[in-house]
Design a protein around this motif. Structure first.
Motif, short mmCIF file in Angstrom:
data_model
loop_
_atom_site.label_atom_id
_atom_site.label_comp_id
_atom_site.label_asym_id
_atom_site.label_seq_id
_atom_site.Cartn_x
_atom_site.Cartn_y
_atom_site.Cartn_z
N GLN A 179 35.30 77.22 71.12
CA GLN A 179 35.01 77.74 72.36
C GLN A 179 35.88 77.41 73.38
OE1 GLN A 179 30.83 76.76 73.05
NE2 GLN A 179 30.61 78.05 74.05
N CYS A 180 36.65 76.09 73.51
CA CYS A 180 37.37 76.18 74.83
C CYS A 180 38.70 77.28 74.93
CB CYS A 180 37.93 74.60 74.55
SG CYS A 180 36.40 73.34 74.92
N GLU A 181 38.67 77.67 73.60
CA GLU A 181 40.31 78.89 74.06
C GLU A 181 39.79 78.95 74.73
OE1 GLU A 181 43.48 78.48 73.61
OE2 GLU A 181 44.46 76.53 71.85
N ALA A 214 34.83 78.00 87.11
CA ALA A 214 33.64 77.42 86.11
C ALA A 214 33.60 77.63 84.42
CB ALA A 214 32.53 78.33 86.60
N ASP A 215 34.27 78.39 84.22
CA ASP A 215 35.21 78.37 82.40
C ASP A 215 35.70 77.33 81.85
OD1 ASP A 215 32.82 80.65 81.82
OD2 ASP A 215 34.58 81.68 82.51
N THR A 216 36.52 77.35 82.81
CA THR A 216 37.02 75.55 82.86
C THR A 216 35.76 74.20 82.73
OG1 THR A 216 38.88 76.29 83.49
CG2 THR A 216 38.98 74.30 83.34
N ASP A 217 35.16 74.52 83.36
CA ASP A 217 34.79 73.06 83.68
C ASP A 217 33.58 72.99 82.31
OD1 ASP A 217 35.35 72.38 86.54
OD2 ASP A 217 33.52 73.13 87.35
N ARG A 218 32.89 74.19 82.01
CA ARG A 218 32.17 74.34 80.71
C ARG A 218 33.11 73.16 79.61
NH1 ARG A 218 30.00 80.18 79.42
NH2 ARG A 218 29.13 78.43 77.69
N ALA A 219 34.33 74.02 79.73
CA ALA A 219 35.18 73.69 78.28
C ALA A 219 35.28 72.09 78.47
CB ALA A 219 36.44 74.23 78.88
N VAL A 220 35.17 71.36 79.07
CA VAL A 220 35.38 70.28 79.75
C VAL A 220 34.53 69.71 79.73
CG1 VAL A 220 35.27 67.90 81.11
CG2 VAL A 220 37.20 69.75 81.61
N LEU A 240 33.56 69.65 75.33
CA LEU A 240 34.27 68.86 74.96
C LEU A 240 34.48 67.76 75.04
CD1 LEU A 240 38.30 69.81 75.20
CD2 LEU A 240 37.33 69.55 73.13
N HIS A 241 33.15 66.87 75.96
CA HIS A 241 32.76 65.60 76.05
C HIS A 241 31.55 65.57 74.95
CE1 HIS A 241 30.28 62.43 77.82
NE2 HIS A 241 31.15 62.22 78.57
N ALA A 242 30.59 66.50 75.01
CA ALA A 242 29.74 66.44 74.37
C ALA A 242 30.01 66.80 72.51
CB ALA A 242 29.03 67.80 74.35
N THR A 298 42.46 65.96 66.82
CA THR A 298 43.91 65.28 67.50
C THR A 298 45.32 65.74 67.22
OG1 THR A 298 43.69 63.49 66.71
CG2 THR A 298 42.96 63.60 68.78
N ASN A 299 44.95 67.25 66.75
CA ASN A 299 45.64 68.24 65.67
C ASN A 299 46.91 68.46 66.94
OD1 ASN A 299 44.69 70.22 66.50
ND2 ASN A 299 43.61 70.47 64.83
N ASP A 300 47.46 68.55 66.60
CA ASP A 300 48.86 69.83 67.77
C ASP A 300 48.33 70.56 68.91
OD1 ASP A 300 50.48 67.88 66.61
OD2 ASP A 300 51.88 69.45 65.24
N SER A 301 47.54 71.49 68.04
CA SER A 301 47.00 72.45 68.81
C SER A 301 46.05 71.94 69.79
CB SER A 301 46.94 73.86 67.68
OG SER A 301 44.82 72.99 67.62
N ALA A 302 45.25 70.87 69.22
CA ALA A 302 43.95 70.46 70.03
C ALA A 302 44.55 69.38 71.19
CB ALA A 302 43.92 69.08 69.76
N VAL A 303 46.14 68.54 70.72
CA VAL A 303 46.62 67.76 71.99
C VAL A 303 46.97 68.78 72.79
CG1 VAL A 303 48.59 66.68 72.39
CG2 VAL A 303 46.81 66.91 70.23
N ASN A 304 47.72 70.62 72.13
CA ASN A 304 47.88 71.33 73.21
C ASN A 304 46.87 71.52 74.59
OD1 ASN A 304 51.04 71.05 72.87
ND2 ASN A 304 50.58 72.80 71.32
N LEU A 305 45.80 72.34 73.88
CA LEU A 305 45.17 72.55 75.01
C LEU A 305 44.44 71.34 76.03
CD1 LEU A 305 41.69 74.64 73.33
CD2 LEU A 305 41.20 71.88 74.93
N TYR A 306 44.80 70.37 76.05
CA TYR A 306 44.21 69.05 76.50
C TYR A 306 44.85 68.84 77.63
CZ TYR A 306 41.47 67.02 72.46
OH TYR A 306 39.88 66.68 71.25
#
Length: 356
Positions: free
Chosen positions: A244-246, A255-261, A264-266, A271-279
């Motif tokens: 969903q973050c992607e 506003a969408d970037t804030d929603r993504a953060v 991920l907090h909720a 912590t795989n490679d694709s997730a780390v790249n998204l972080y």
């Protein structure tokens, strides 16, 4: 002849028969396109002419763009049966086509199978397969499958049901055959995926597949509802949180970037490679936002800055720091080594900006 020309056909027939000229009565009915009467006269008085009359009737129907009615085929076929001309009867029944009601075609074709079963066993299987194919083409799936099952072609019968989306019937026919049952279940699963019937997928115990379908069509509210109801594991929640973050980041709106953060907090991501790249991408998008006014004073506390980060807030940076810190601890626990340099830089940048 005068009676025939006056369309008094029954009176003319009586006179022809009285004078022992049934062939004239037959010709009269053929010329008048009264084929039921022509067949009746042939059957009663000129049995050697029945086949010829039947063929002539078929040709007349073809010229008129019609294949005859249900009663036409059955009455003509009955004449062949009475004369024990079994193959002619079968061929006649199989020639039926173009009827508006599929059940009429089914009745006629099934008669061909019955005759073959009782009087032409050497053609029984061939005709049964042919009729099954015909019934499938007019969506009489259950009847088509029953025919194949009767001649011992269970696998073909199941295939017909699957192709016709008659999965209850397919399961019934597959009883007692484990491999065939697995095949039906898999076909049904694919059918539900194609229809995007997530409710039925959940009912079947395939919530994982239902979640994939919901993610594919972007129905995130329903996805999280199903995930909560089915008590999805943290790893599954993390997988869909990243997806969903992607999607949110593609919009490129603050506003969408804030929603993504906040998402991920909720729902902590993996912590795989694709997730780390998204972080890392998320961090650069938030920490790299332009200020509306470089010299504008920031508000006290953790609220919105008066001239600060456009479309964002200090609260978003605080939440980002918590997301990155949690991911960092998870990476240290699983890998036991140092963090990727760029990821650590993002974490420290978020930490320092949060402090500031």
């Amino acid at each position: 002849k005068d009676k025939a020309e006056a369309s008094e056909h029954r009176a003319a027939e009586e006179l022809y028969l009285t004078s022992s000229r049934p062939e004239l009565a037959l010709a009269m009915y053929q010329e008048a396109d009264l084929w039921d009467d022509a067949l009746r006269v042939a059957q009663m008085h000129l049995p050697h002419k029945v086949q010829e009359v039947s063929a002539a009737h078929q040709r007349a129907m073809a010229r008129g763009g019609k294949g005859g009615s249900r009663n036409d085929y059955l009455s003509q076929g009955k004449l062949y049966e009475q004369q024990k001309q079994w193959m002619d009867a079968i061929d006649l029944y199989l020639s039926a086509k173009g009827l508006d009601n599929p059940s009429d075609l089914e009745t006629i074709w099934m008669r061909a199978i019955e005759i073959a079963r009782n009087h032409a066993p050497n053609r029984y299987v061939e005709i049964a397969v042919d009729v099954s194919r015909r019934l499938s083409s007019i969506r009489r799936v259950d009847a088509a499958a029953d025919i194949l099952f009767e001649i011992g072609r269970t696998e073909d019968a199941v295939t017909v049901c699957i192709n016709g989306a008659r999965f209850d019937k397919a399961k019934q026919l597959a009883q007692g055959n484990a491999s065939m049952k697995v095949r039906v279940d898999e076909a049904y699963r694919l059918h539900l995926i194609a229809k995007e019937d997530t409710g039925e997928l959940v009912e079947l115990g395939r919530a994982d597949v239902a979640l994939d379908v919901l993610a594919k069509r972007g129905d995130w509210d329903r996805l999280w509802e199903v995930a909560a109801k089915e008590r999805a594991t943290s790893s599954i929640l993390g997988k869909y949180a990243i997806m969903q973050c992607e999607e949110l980041l593609k919009a490129g709106e603050a506003a969408d970037t804030d929603r993504a953060v906040r998402l991920l907090h909720a729902k902590p991501g993996p912590t795989n490679d694709s997730a780390v790249n998204l972080y890392k991408r998320l961090s650069k998008m938030i920490l790299g936002r332009q200020k509306d006014g470089e010299s504008a004073p920031r508000s006290e506390g953790k609220g919105e800055s008066k001239g600060g980060v456009s479309g964002g807030s200090e609260e978003t940076i605080t939440v980002l720091r918590e997301v990155l810190f949690r991911a960092a601890n998870q990476m240290r626990t699983t890998s036991g080594g140092a963090l990727p340099v760029e990821f650590q830089d993002c974490l420290m940048a978020a930490h320092y900006q949060n402090m500031f």
